[in-house]
Each structure stands twice: as structure tokens, then as C-alpha cells.
Design an enzyme around this catalytic site. Structure first.
Site, PDB file in Angstrom:
ATOM      1  N   ASP A 295       5.363   4.536   9.859  1.00 16.19           N
ATOM      2  CA  ASP A 295       4.797   4.058   8.544  1.00 16.19           C
ATOM      3  C   ASP A 295       3.650   4.649   7.875  1.00 16.19           C
ATOM      4  OD1 ASP A 295       4.271   1.363   7.176  1.00 16.19           O
ATOM      5  OD2 ASP A 295       2.107   1.548   8.111  1.00 16.19           O
TER       6      ASP A 295
ATOM      7  N   GLU B  78       8.473   6.640   6.305  1.00 16.20           N
ATOM      8  CA  GLU B  78       8.144   5.806   5.108  1.00 16.20           C
ATOM      9  C   GLU B  78       7.291   6.743   4.260  1.00 16.20           C
ATOM     10  OE1 GLU B  78       6.272   1.679   3.373  1.00 16.20           O
ATOM     11  OE2 GLU B  78       5.248   2.979   4.790  1.00 16.20           O
TER      12      GLU B  78
END
Length: 481
Positions: free
Chosen positions: A251, A275
Site C-alpha cells: 500500500d 500501489e
């Protein structure tokens, strides 16, 4: 100098006449699906058995959306779907951050507090996480493995949340940087204090967290590295060896440096996707090179959003995307939990264009991801199952864009000696379209494996064929038996 028809050689005029006589444009009457356009239709034919053309490719499911319901039952909800997902051709599921967050039973996991509390300690007002108990999670992972599905853990490695207040001499104020058995870390593993966050006695530089700046972990500190990935009881090794996770979704990688992922993967391995929310394909490729991780292909996402929605121009589908150069590291997608919740029209592909976008990523190189809410949409599921089947069978070989304009896009995958490949024809106009193209096939009958068209064109000896796409839709052509 202004050009007139007098300046154009006769041979070019003949080419133009032939070209426009072989295509359908918006100003022509709609194509009747039953109209053979003056071409003798072949005898009925049989579709290929796509199960015999397994190309080894599969699809990942993002198995959640923002604020999933029902609370405390999500792991069980997923478990009940895994067998059907496996039958459809899904080989991985990406689940939300599985450990306890500051928001307790309401946390989606992106406010991590205790990396080792999977729903067994009473803290932040709850024993289970929003998604269920540790036992529920372990049962879900076991069920996934029984169905040959890998489980991908969502790892939040920079910002922490939910610790206790302590005086922080480096910020000269109280900060929520105390994590121990009575302050947001009931497991007692990876206890931490202000020395583990930027700034501290050895690090004054914060690499760029846009939020939670006071509790942004300092990955340069050896004890932080030991707890996150190096030690035998580190987060990485515990998740892999004890919990049974098979890979990682990292993330918000803009919040820490590339070496973190590189070192993590060298230590524990596994599937990985980052990400990195940036539409510049060069930035994404640099991250792949620096870390060894795959990336979500945000370049492809924004190419599709602009082509289908913002610009309404399918020539944009040929723009630079990560899958074109790094197909084994490009995770393509049409939606995720963030794009669907933020309300920003530039970060979402409109519902009426979703299936066309899925047809694009399911027929092109890269590793496509399904979004849970899209797959569970009864208006989409049947067609998505067909697209998964096509992706896992015929979507192979080199890519050749045959034609692209404002409302048409035609692409062929070449296949190989044992696989015929396919042709994707997307049409965003209000009329059905037909176009003459030259293919790598000859003297065969084609059919649309998406079943959006009943047309059965015959390929000539020189590879020419007239294919069609319904209005505001797509067709995926390949040979028949």
C-alpha cells in the site's frame, strides 16, 4: 499549400474509395445483425472448446470494497465464494489489511495498530477485526488453498495509528507513538516508540508521507527492518509461514523508499504488486526496476478512463502503458476500493463503459484484476465470466492494433502454433459497425466468443474478413471448429 482532389494521384483516390466502402461509419444506417451484407453465410459451425486452449494465464480478484458489509463476517463471506471463483478461472485473491486498526470493528485495515492481531485480542473496542476473527481468516486462507487460489496480503508499511501518547523530544510535543501491550499493540510483538518513527536520533529525513507524518516508520532503523522482514518472527515471515499468505500488495509505496520492497522480497519472496498511484508509465517502470515488484498499471487505467469517458476517443487506447513493455509485472484493473469511493470523475471508469474496459484488459497482456463489486453485479457477471474464459485461453501472442479511431478499436493477438489467438473489436458509437480487416487466419469461419454478436463471417484465402461490433459494445473474434 491547400490541397485539392486535383493534387491527389488517382491510385490514392482508388484506395480511399475501397477503404470507405469496407467500413461502417456513424453516418451510415445501423447494421442489422441478421444482414449478411451481401455475403453468403457459411454453414453452421461449432465453437472452439476453450478449455482445450489453456494459455496458463489467470485473473486476480480484489476481494473487497470500501466499508464492506456485513461487519465481522467478511472472511466467511469470501470463503463461501472461493469455489465458484476458482471454477471461473481466478487464481489469486487480494484481501484488505487483515490486522487490527485503530478504528477497531470499523477499520478497513489502513490504519494499522497491531500487525499481529488478526482478530484475537480485545483492543480498540473489539476482539474481531471488521472482517472477522483470526480463526475465520485462517479458515478462509485454508479454503482458498484447497481451491488452488493464492491469498495476497495488503501491507501498510509506513503509517501507523492507534498508539498511546508520549512526549517526543524530536518533535518537542506529545505524539501517538507508543505501541505496547496496553497501547494499541496487545500482541506484544513489534512494540515501538518515538525512536522508530521519523524524525529520531539517527534520522531527520522523512521520505514523504502525505499523512500520519508523526507515525511514519523509519525503515532505515535496523530494529524496524528486523521486525518488518528480517527476523524469523518478523511481520513478513509470520504472515507467510504462520498465517499462510502467498504474496503482497504494498500500500501507498510513495510513503517509503524502494529498498524496503526490494529487501522484503529478497528475504521472503512471493507474488508482489505495488500501489504506486501515478499515471506516468516511466515512473511505474522505474519502480519495477528498483524493487522487483509488479505494479498496478495506473497508466493503463487512465488511458482507458480518458479513451472511454473523458475524451471519448479510442485512439487513446494505443498510448503508452506498462503492459506494453512489462507484461509480467503489469497488474491491470478497471476499478478498486479507492477509485470507486472518492467520487472523482477522473478516477473512475463510468459504469456504462466498465465491460468495454474489462474486455480491453482481458484481451491484452498483463495480469487483469476483477473488482469485487463489478463481479458481483448481476448485470456484469455473466459477461465477465466469458471474458475470464477468453483471457485464460485465447488471449496470447503478440499484439497488433489493426485500426483505431474515435469510436472504433480493433486489435489482434497472434496466438501461437497451438492457439489461434483472437481479435478484439470495440465500438463506442450508437450504431453497430462493420469493418474489413486482414487477419493471420485464412479460409475459416469466425465467431464472437463474447456472444455479443451472432454474425458468422468467412475469412478469405488472403486473410480478409468483415467483422462487426454491436453499438456501444464489443466483440471478440476467433476461429471455429
Amino acid at each position: 499549400m491547400k490541397k485539392t482532389l486535383k493534387n491527389i494521384p488517382l491510385v490514392y483516390l482508388l484506395i480511399l474509395v475501397v477503404f470507405f466502402s469496407c467500413s461502417s461509419d456513424d453516418d451510415t444506417p445501423p447494421v442489422d445483425p441478421d444482414d449478411d451484407n451481401g455475403i453468403e453465410q457459411p454453414e453452421p459451425v461449432s465453437a472452439l472448446n476453450l478449455a482445450e486452449y489453456d494459455n496458463g494465464s489467470r485473473v486476480m480478484m480484489q476481494a473487497f470494497y470500501w466499508d464492506v458489509e456485513p461487519r465481522f463476517e467478511w472472511w466467511n463471506t469470501i470463503s463461501d465464494k472461493l469455489e465458484n471463483w476458482a471454477d471461473a478461472g481466478i487464481n489469486r485473491i487480494w484481501i484488505p489489511p487483515a490486522s487490527k486498526g485503530q478504528s477497531g470493528g470499523y477499520s478497513m485495515g489502513y490504519d494499522p495498530s497491531d500487525y499481529y492481531d488478526f482478530g484475537e485480542y480485545d483492543q480498540h473496542g473489539t476482539v474481531p477485526t471488521r472482517f472477522g476473527t483470526r480463526e475465520d481468516l485462517e479458515n478462509m486462507i485454508s479454503t482458498a488453498h484447497d481451491n488452488n487460489i493464492e491469498v495476497i496480503a495488503d501491507m501498510v508499511l509506513n503509517h501507523n495509528s492507534g498508539g498511546g501518547l508520549q512526549y517526543n523530544p524530536y518533535r518537542e510535543k506529545d505524539t501517538y507513538t507508543l505501541f505496547d501491550e496496553t497501547h494499541g499493540n496487545a500482541s506484544g510483538m513489534f512494540n515501538r516508540d518515538y525512536e522508530d518513527f521519523y524524525p529520531n536520533s539517527v534520522s531527520n529525513y522523512d521520505p514523504g508521507s502525505l499523512f500520519y507524518e508523526e507515525t511514519n516508520l523509519d525503515h532505515h532503523r535496523e530494529r524496524v527492518q528486523n521486525w518488518l522482514w528480517k527476523d524469523e518472527n518478523s511481520v513478513a515471515k509470520y504472515y507467510k509461514n504462520v498465517m499462510g499468505f502467498d504474496g503482497w500488495r504494498f500500500d501507498y509505496v510513495l510513503g517509503f523508499e524502494d529498498f524496503v520492497i526490494k529487501d522484503w522480497l529478497e528475504e521472503v519472496g512471493g507474488f508482489a504488486v505495488s500501489e504506486l498511484w501515478d499515471g506516468n508509465p516511466s515512473v511505474l517502470r522505474n519502480h519495477i526496476e528498483a524493487t522487483g515488484s509488479g505494479v498496478f498499471d495506473f497508466a493503463a487505467f487512465y488511458v482507458m478512463e480518458q479513451a472511454f469517458d473523458r475524451n471519448d476517443d479510442l485512439t487513446g487506447l494505443t498510448n503508452d502503458q506498462v503492459w506494453q513493455t512489462n507484461p509480467d509485472k503489469a497488474v491491470t484493473f478497471t476499478a478498486n476500493h479507492d477509485t470507486e469511493k472518492d467520487g472523482n470523475e477522473d478516477n473512475i471508469i463510468a459504469p456504462e463503459n466498465k465491460l468495454k474496459a474489462y474486455a480491453f484488459i482481458m484481451t491484452h497482456p498483463g495480469y487483469p484484476t476483477l473488482f469485487y463489486l463489478d463481479y458481483e453485479n448481476p448485470e456484469f457477471q455473466d459477461q465477465l465470466n466469458k471474458l475470464i474464459s477468453i483471457h485464460n485461453s485465447l488471449a496470447t501472442g503478440s499484439v497488433n492494433v489493426i485500426y483505431a479511431d474515435n469510436d472504433e478499436y480493433i486489435m489482434q493477438r497472434s496466438g501461437d502454433a497451438n492457439n489461434p489467438g483472437l481479435i478484439l473489436y470495440i465500438n463506442t458509437s450508437e450504431n453497430a459497425k462493420r469493418r474489413t480487416i486482414t487477419t493471420s487466419w485464412d479460409t475459416t469461419v469466425l465467431m464472437d466468443y463474447s456472444e455479443n454478436s451472432n454474425y458468422r463471417p468467412q475469412v478469405s484465402e488472403n486473410g480478409e474478413v468483415i467483422i462487426e461490433a454491436p453499438a456501444n459494445s464489443y466483440a471478440i473474434w476467433s476461429i471455429t471448429e
